[in-house]
Write a protein that holds these residues in place. Structure first.
Motif, PDB file in Angstrom:
ATOM      1  N   LYS A 158      11.326 -10.821  -3.198  1.00  0.00           N
ATOM      2  CA  LYS A 158      11.823 -10.925  -1.832  1.00  0.00           C
ATOM      3  C   LYS A 158      11.793  -9.106  -2.154  1.00  0.00           C
ATOM      4  O   LYS A 158      11.621  -8.308  -0.599  1.00  0.00           O
ATOM      5  N   ALA A 159      12.054  -8.526  -2.963  1.00  0.00           N
ATOM      6  CA  ALA A 159      12.470  -6.708  -2.872  1.00  0.00           C
ATOM      7  C   ALA A 159      10.904  -6.752  -2.226  1.00  0.00           C
ATOM      8  O   ALA A 159      10.565  -5.542  -1.415  1.00  0.00           O
ATOM      9  N   TRP A 160       9.283  -6.858  -2.122  1.00  0.00           N
ATOM     10  CA  TRP A 160       8.018  -6.717  -2.125  1.00  0.00           C
ATOM     11  C   TRP A 160       8.153  -7.110  -0.446  1.00  0.00           C
ATOM     12  O   TRP A 160       7.382  -6.209   0.094  1.00  0.00           O
ATOM     13  N   LYS A 161       8.454  -8.197  -0.479  1.00  0.00           N
ATOM     14  CA  LYS A 161       8.358  -8.317   1.029  1.00  0.00           C
ATOM     15  C   LYS A 161       9.737  -7.439   2.007  1.00  0.00           C
ATOM     16  O   LYS A 161       9.087  -7.145   3.022  1.00  0.00           O
ATOM     17  N   ASP A 162      10.521  -7.155   1.406  1.00  0.00           N
ATOM     18  CA  ASP A 162      11.468  -6.039   2.367  1.00  0.00           C
ATOM     19  C   ASP A 162      10.763  -5.412   2.256  1.00  0.00           C
ATOM     20  O   ASP A 162      10.922  -4.963   3.738  1.00  0.00           O
ATOM     21  N   ASP A 163      10.351  -4.655   1.331  1.00  0.00           N
ATOM     22  CA  ASP A 163       9.487  -2.883   1.332  1.00  0.00           C
ATOM     23  C   ASP A 163       8.697  -3.015   2.198  1.00  0.00           C
ATOM     24  O   ASP A 163       8.176  -2.375   2.950  1.00  0.00           O
ATOM     25  N   ALA A 164       8.112  -3.942   2.398  1.00  0.00           N
ATOM     26  CA  ALA A 164       6.341  -4.166   3.629  1.00  0.00           C
ATOM     27  C   ALA A 164       6.769  -4.666   4.597  1.00  0.00           C
ATOM     28  O   ALA A 164       5.851  -3.649   6.388  1.00  0.00           O
ATOM     29  N   GLU A 165       7.861  -5.411   5.040  1.00  0.00           N
ATOM     30  CA  GLU A 165       8.606  -5.543   6.455  1.00  0.00           C
ATOM     31  C   GLU A 165       9.065  -3.564   6.435  1.00  0.00           C
ATOM     32  O   GLU A 165       9.036  -3.918   8.701  1.00  0.00           O
ATOM     33  N   LYS A 166       9.237  -3.509   6.611  1.00  0.00           N
ATOM     34  CA  LYS A 166       9.564  -1.977   6.901  1.00  0.00           C
ATOM     35  C   LYS A 166       8.493  -0.757   7.689  1.00  0.00           C
ATOM     36  O   LYS A 166       8.761  -0.077   8.427  1.00  0.00           O
ATOM     37  N   LYS A 167       7.212  -1.189   6.376  1.00  0.00           N
ATOM     38  CA  LYS A 167       5.804  -0.459   6.512  1.00  0.00           C
ATOM     39  C   LYS A 167       4.964  -0.909   7.960  1.00  0.00           C
ATOM     40  O   LYS A 167       5.740  -2.025   8.718  1.00  0.00           O
ATOM     41  N   SER A 168       4.783  -0.365   8.300  1.00  0.00           N
ATOM     42  CA  SER A 168       3.721  -0.014   9.436  1.00  0.00           C
ATOM     43  C   SER A 168       2.531  -1.076   9.851  1.00  0.00           C
ATOM     44  O   SER A 168       1.875  -0.937   8.648  1.00  0.00           O
ATOM     45  N   TYR A 169       2.071  -1.465  10.456  1.00  0.00           N
ATOM     46  CA  TYR A 169       0.991  -2.393   9.923  1.00  0.00           C
ATOM     47  C   TYR A 169      -0.100  -1.950  10.340  1.00  0.00           C
ATOM     48  O   TYR A 169      -0.466  -0.821  11.291  1.00  0.00           O
ATOM     49  N   ALA A 170      -0.718  -1.921   9.366  1.00  0.00           N
ATOM     50  CA  ALA A 170      -2.402  -1.352   9.321  1.00  0.00           C
ATOM     51  C   ALA A 170      -3.136  -2.580   8.806  1.00  0.00           C
ATOM     52  O   ALA A 170      -2.577  -2.969   7.924  1.00  0.00           O
TER      53      ALA A 170
END
Length: 279
Positions: free
Chosen positions: A69-81
């Motif tokens: 969950k922590a990994w996915k939550d952090d990933a969702e906050k990032k810009s898409y590259a």
């Protein structure tokens, strides 16, 4: 002479029995480890097929270095590259090889999957040879369903996929060599060990790839999680695989048609794929 032959035969029989018992013990141990309540992650041997079955349960795990969950939550906050050498709106098509090749091999893998590691260690070089020779182009589909399993939940599949994206951004060859290193017998962790959630582990293994060793841009992309959101999108694509009868990894399609391997040997792999190729 008769007695000597009899002794030798008995000794050989004992060795075969010992080897079979060891093989069965390992198989039973894996089955026990992968059992999750009413659903079981199993090595599929149905109708001669080999694979790692999908479980849709989710939850935490004390083995995880970074929780799912922590990994996915952090990933969702990032810009898409999206990495270089990809196609499609989100860059989730990783099609490598001669684009003019009339045949396409689609390969489904999960970076934590122990059976995928067995395939790569046995026939990965053969696949790479055929790709290089232009026998077929390869569409790589990397899943992350093992991260979602309640018993072995973590983020290693997605984190390794993100790192593979960083390698693909360097070059297709770097992607292939890094994937081979991650699946190698020396590096690949047990399915219950979420080792690939650790960036330091991924970067240590990347030193085995010439194009990635001391590559600061690659290192920064791994540490910053530049391709984390792309990894989520890639993993989501696996849901479409079920429509094609793919329910686990590794799995293979030749020109869109699912094929079943009875063995991961280079000879068996080549024979099954060649039988479906357009001439």
């Amino acid at each position: 002479m008769s007695n000597r032959n009899s002794h030798a035969n008995k000794q050989a029989a004992r060795e075969r029995l010992r080897a079979e018992r060891e093989r069965q013990a390992k198989k039973e141990k894996m089955a026990r480890q992968l059992k999750v309540g009413g659903s079981v992650l199993v090595v599929l041997a149905i109708a001669g097929g080999i694979g790692f079955a999908v479980s849709n349960s989710s939850g935490g795990s004390k083995n995880s270095k970074v929780s799912n969950k922590a990994w996915k939550d952090d990933a969702e906050k990032k810009s898409y590259a999206k990495p270089a050498n990809t196609t499609g709106d989100k860059g989730t098509t990783v099609l490598l090889g001669d684009k003019k090749a009339k045949n396409t091999l689609t390969v489904y893998e999960d970076m934590r999957c122990p059976i995928c590691a067995q395939f790569e260690q046995s026939s990965g070089d053969t696949l790479a040879e055929h790709l290089k020779d232009g026998k077929y182009k390869v569409d790589f589909k990397i899943a992350a369903f093992l991260d979602e399993n309640k018993q072995i939940s973590g983020s290693g599949s997605k984190n390794a996929l993100s790192a593979l994206g960083a390698a693909l951004n360097v070059s297709p060859d770097a992607f292939l060599e890094y994937k081979k290193a991650l699946f190698s017998a020396e590096n690949h962790p047990e399915e219950t060990d979420d080792a690939y959630s650790d960036d330091a582990k991924l970067l240590k293994i990347s030193d085995e790839v010439k194009a990635l060793k001391d590559n600061k841009e690659f290192e920064k992309a791994v540490k910053d999680g530049t391709y984390d959101k792309w990894a989520l999108a890639m993993a989501d694509e696996f849901e479409n695989a079920e429509k094609k009868g793919v329910t686990g990894t590794p799995a293979f399609l030749v020109n869109g048609e699912k094929v079943t391997l009875n063995s991961f040997s280079p000879e068996a792999f080549t024979a099954v794929v060649d039988a479906k190729l357009k001439k």
